[in-house]
Design an enzyme around this catalytic site. Sequence first.
Site, PDB file in Angstrom:
ATOM      1  N   THR A 293       0.819  -1.222   0.000  1.00 58.92           N
ATOM      2  CA  THR A 293       0.000   0.000   0.000  1.00 58.92           C
ATOM      3  C   THR A 293       0.852   1.271   0.000  1.00 58.92           C
ATOM      4  OG1 THR A 293      -0.130  -0.083   2.416  1.00 58.92           O
ATOM      5  CG2 THR A 293      -1.943  -1.111   1.191  1.00 58.92           C
ATOM      6  N   GLY A 294       2.170   1.127   0.051  1.00 59.13           N
ATOM      7  CA  GLY A 294       3.058   2.294   0.031  1.00 59.13           C
ATOM      8  C   GLY A 294       3.341   2.767  -1.395  1.00 59.13           C
ATOM      9  N   GLN A 295       4.139   3.832  -1.499  1.00 60.67           N
ATOM     10  CA  GLN A 295       4.460   4.389  -2.819  1.00 60.67           C
ATOM     11  C   GLN A 295       5.063   3.331  -3.747  1.00 60.67           C
ATOM     12  OE1 GLN A 295       6.939   8.197  -4.111  1.00 60.67           O
ATOM     13  NE2 GLN A 295       8.350   6.543  -3.642  1.00 60.67           N
TER      14      GLN A 295
ATOM     15  N   ALA B 120       7.977  -0.962   5.659  1.00 60.96           N
ATOM     16  CA  ALA B 120       8.893  -0.316   6.607  1.00 60.96           C
ATOM     17  C   ALA B 120       8.219   0.871   7.275  1.00 60.96           C
ATOM     18  CB  ALA B 120      10.147   0.180   5.890  1.00 60.96           C
ATOM     19  N   GLN B 121       8.758   1.262   8.422  1.00 66.38           N
ATOM     20  CA  GLN B 121       8.522   2.595   8.972  1.00 66.38           C
ATOM     21  C   GLN B 121       9.555   3.422   8.221  1.00 66.38           C
ATOM     22  OE1 GLN B 121       8.455   5.835   9.869  1.00 66.38           O
ATOM     23  NE2 GLN B 121      10.216   5.400  11.186  1.00 66.38           N
TER      24      GLN B 121
ATOM     25  N   THR C 244      18.710   1.281   1.524  1.00 65.71           N
ATOM     26  CA  THR C 244      18.563   2.729   1.325  1.00 65.71           C
ATOM     27  C   THR C 244      19.887   3.485   1.381  1.00 65.71           C
ATOM     28  OG1 THR C 244      17.790   4.735   2.459  1.00 65.71           O
ATOM     29  CG2 THR C 244      17.955   2.779   3.807  1.00 65.71           C
TER      30      THR C 244
ATOM     31  N   GLU D  70      20.218   6.075   2.945  1.00 68.61           N
ATOM     32  CA  GLU D  70      20.376   6.577   4.327  1.00 68.61           C
ATOM     33  C   GLU D  70      21.481   5.818   5.048  1.00 68.61           C
ATOM     34  OE1 GLU D  70      18.804   9.854   5.310  1.00 68.61           O
ATOM     35  OE2 GLU D  70      19.028   8.691   7.141  1.00 68.61           O
TER      36      GLU D  70
ATOM     37  N   TYR E 223      16.537   5.078  11.784  1.00 67.52           N
ATOM     38  CA  TYR E 223      16.058   4.425  10.557  1.00 67.52           C
ATOM     39  C   TYR E 223      17.239   3.849   9.775  1.00 67.52           C
ATOM     40  CZ  TYR E 223      14.496   4.208   5.653  1.00 67.52           C
ATOM     41  OH  TYR E 223      14.246   3.808   4.367  1.00 67.52           O
TER      42      TYR E 223
ATOM     43  N   LYS F 204      17.957  -0.090   8.981  1.00 72.95           N
ATOM     44  CA  LYS F 204      18.063  -0.546   7.587  1.00 72.95           C
ATOM     45  C   LYS F 204      19.419  -1.205   7.319  1.00 72.95           C
ATOM     46  CE  LYS F 204      14.247   0.388   5.243  1.00 72.95           C
ATOM     47  NZ  LYS F 204      13.594  -0.540   4.299  1.00 72.95           N
TER      48      LYS F 204
ATOM     49  N   HIS G 299      13.528   8.435  -4.028  1.00 73.47           N
ATOM     50  CA  HIS G 299      12.695   8.438  -5.233  1.00 73.47           C
ATOM     51  C   HIS G 299      11.277   8.832  -4.853  1.00 73.47           C
ATOM     52  CE1 HIS G 299      13.262   4.381  -3.652  1.00 73.47           C
ATOM     53  NE2 HIS G 299      11.980   4.186  -3.903  1.00 73.47           N
TER      54      HIS G 299
ATOM     55  N   ARG H  80       3.831   9.862  -3.492  1.00 73.47           N
ATOM     56  CA  ARG H  80       4.705  10.011  -2.326  1.00 73.47           C
ATOM     57  C   ARG H  80       3.891  10.436  -1.108  1.00 73.47           C
ATOM     58  NH1 ARG H  80       9.289   8.396   0.186  1.00 73.47           N
ATOM     59  NH2 ARG H  80      11.086   9.704  -0.282  1.00 73.47           N
TER      60      ARG H  80
END
Length: 323
Positions: free
Chosen positions: A10-12, A82-83, A125, A127, A149, A153, A179, A184
């Site tokens: 259900t996310g981007q 993910a959060q 990611t 990050e 986060y 990850k 991205h 978003r």
Amino acid sequence: MKKALITGVTGQDGAYLAELLLGKGYEVYGFFPRRSTDTRWRLQELGIADSIRMVEGDLTDPASVLQAVIKTQPDEMYNLGAQSFVGTSWNQPLFTAHVDGLGVTACLEAIRNVSPSTRFYQASTSEMFGSIQEAHQSETTPFYPRSPYGVAKLYGHWITVNYRESFRLHASSGILFNHESPLRGIEFVTRKVTDAAARIKLGMQDEVRLGNIDAKRDWGYAGDYVEAMWLMLQQEQPDDYVVATGVTTTVREMCRIAFEHVGLDYQAHVVIDPSYFRPAEVDILLGNPAKANRILGWRATTSLDELIAMMVEADLRRLSPSR
Ligand code: NAP
Ligand code: GDD
């Protein structure tokens, strides 16, 4: 017909990936956590909500992950759940570690035990590079995460590498740089700005409050990036890949592009609000996608100007449907 199981459907990215796989003839299963309201707005906007078989579960509940893998026996599993909001990870560090870190092990354990031929994709990611150790970050750049986060990850990334090496699973990790898209989440800076530019243009608000607008990001289009995820799982050998544009831009410049698109000057509407500063910042990210170019034949095709224009137009349409 190939079967794919997507966490975070259900996310981007989950929505764009589901659309891509349905288009390729896959049977798509969406693993989703129960919420008090319907979270399928992205799938509905893409017109694919009724084409996905939903399987309820939560990454913090390994039994539910195992059940989903037993039930679906997928050829490919994409762990996108993910959060995912960096700012929230300082407020909910243990929750973030549970979902984004241990949740990955739950997926890998399920595959190892009941479906070892399933190919696995982990949503890693940029990050993880955090306080960057090289000007252009590639697969060999050392990691230095700067948020709970990023730390969670990094665990997810290394456990994926470890299960590949320990149990010979076809497990790949995509180290994706930022991205964005019209789908978003509104809390991320690009969408916050494109939504604000549209609202200000339509006379619905006057300003947008932002934090560190000198931060630089390597921004691409989510629709391009889900293609790279799929390509990774089509390779004979599993591996890790950086997916990026190779161009970095400040938040400030991104604001200029968004506001200019509707004929406004961002300087008249952007207000700096220190409450949006983060306890530790990632000042700059700039990816080197040479390996993905060479081995996957993948490259980003959407410029930041095109991406931001697409997002502003989508926000204008949402706010003023008669346009
Ligand atoms: P997103 O829009 O925030 O979507 C995250 C998804 O994960 C949502 O469907 C969410 O469901 C689900 N989720 C959250 N907690 C869960 C749990 N405990 N169990 C199962 N599902 C859960 O994120 P995105 O931008 O699509 O990103 C997809 C993945 O790529 C994430 O893992 C993210 O960390 C990673 N990533 C993203 C980027 C980027 O720039 N977009 C870059 C690198 C890596 P609810 O909405 O119901 O909570
Ligand atoms: N969200 C947000 N809101 N960010 C702001 C704001 C603001 O009001 N003002 C300035 N920023 C700065 C942040 O401090 C950060 O430097 C940059 O804008 C981008 O912030 P986000 O859009 O929240 O994204 P992110 O880079 O922290 O994280 C995203 O990209 C990661 C990949 O590098 C997320 O999608 C992560 O899930 C993803 O892993």
